[in-house]
Scaffold this motif. Sequence first.
Motif, PDB file in Angstrom:
ATOM      1  N   CYS A  20      -8.827  17.609 -26.966  1.00 16.37           N
ATOM      2  CA  CYS A  20      -7.652  18.444 -26.740  1.00 16.37           C
ATOM      3  C   CYS A  20      -6.702  18.265 -27.792  1.00 16.37           C
ATOM      4  O   CYS A  20      -6.438  19.541 -28.102  1.00 16.37           O
ATOM      5  CB  CYS A  20      -7.114  17.564 -25.350  1.00 16.37           C
ATOM      6  N   ASN A  34      -9.694  22.776 -27.090  1.00 14.46           N
ATOM      7  CA  ASN A  34      -9.267  23.098 -25.693  1.00 14.46           C
ATOM      8  C   ASN A  34      -9.198  24.746 -25.750  1.00 14.46           C
ATOM      9  O   ASN A  34      -8.630  25.090 -26.747  1.00 14.46           O
ATOM     10  CB  ASN A  34      -8.240  22.617 -25.388  1.00 14.46           C
ATOM     11  N   GLU A  77      -7.504  26.988 -24.038  1.00 11.84           N
ATOM     12  CA  GLU A  77      -6.145  27.416 -24.095  1.00 11.84           C
ATOM     13  C   GLU A  77      -5.497  27.252 -25.507  1.00 11.84           C
ATOM     14  O   GLU A  77      -4.710  28.055 -25.940  1.00 11.84           O
ATOM     15  CB  GLU A  77      -5.506  26.981 -22.899  1.00 11.84           C
ATOM     16  N   ARG A 122      -6.844  29.642 -28.030  1.00 15.51           N
ATOM     17  CA  ARG A 122      -6.264  30.949 -27.973  1.00 15.51           C
ATOM     18  C   ARG A 122      -4.755  30.936 -28.455  1.00 15.51           C
ATOM     19  O   ARG A 122      -4.419  31.701 -29.415  1.00 15.51           O
ATOM     20  CB  ARG A 122      -6.029  31.322 -26.452  1.00 15.51           C
ATOM     21  N   ARG A 123      -4.187  29.871 -28.209  1.00 16.36           N
ATOM     22  CA  ARG A 123      -2.534  29.856 -28.653  1.00 16.36           C
ATOM     23  C   ARG A 123      -2.643  29.778 -30.317  1.00 16.36           C
ATOM     24  O   ARG A 123      -1.919  30.512 -30.868  1.00 16.36           O
ATOM     25  CB  ARG A 123      -1.896  28.613 -28.167  1.00 16.36           C
TER      26      ARG A 123
END
Length: 118
Positions: free
Chosen positions: A24, A59, A61, A64-65
Motif C-alpha cells: 500500500c 496500490n 489508486e 494513478r495518483r
Amino acid sequence: MELSTSHGVVAWGAAKHTGMVHVCCPSGFTVDQLQHTFETSDNPQIQEDALHLLAVFRNPELQRRSLEFAVSGKVRKQDAIFQLLIPMQSPQTRGIAWDFIRNNWDKVKAQITTAMGG
C-alpha cells in the motif's frame, strides 16, 4: 538514510528500493506526504527520493495518483518521464501505468521533449 521534512525526520532506510516496498504505502509514507516533501524541500536528493517512492506505489489508486502528479506540471519533464517509466518495469503496476499513459496521452506527450527523442 533519513527523509527530512518540515514535520520532522522520518527514517526510511532500504524501503526506497522497489523490492522492499509495502503493497500500500512505501515505508509508511502517503502520496500526499511524498508530494508535499517533493514540493517543499530545498534538498534535491530528498526531492529525488520522494519522487522515486511515489513511482513505486503498488496500490492501483495510489499509483494513478502518482502518475497524475507526474504529468501535473509540478514535476520537471526530465523527472516526470521516469515517474511514468518506473511503474512500467513492474508486473504489478505495468497495466495501471500503461492504461494511464494510453488514456492520458496528450498529458504524457507534453512531458516528452525533443532531447528525449520526442
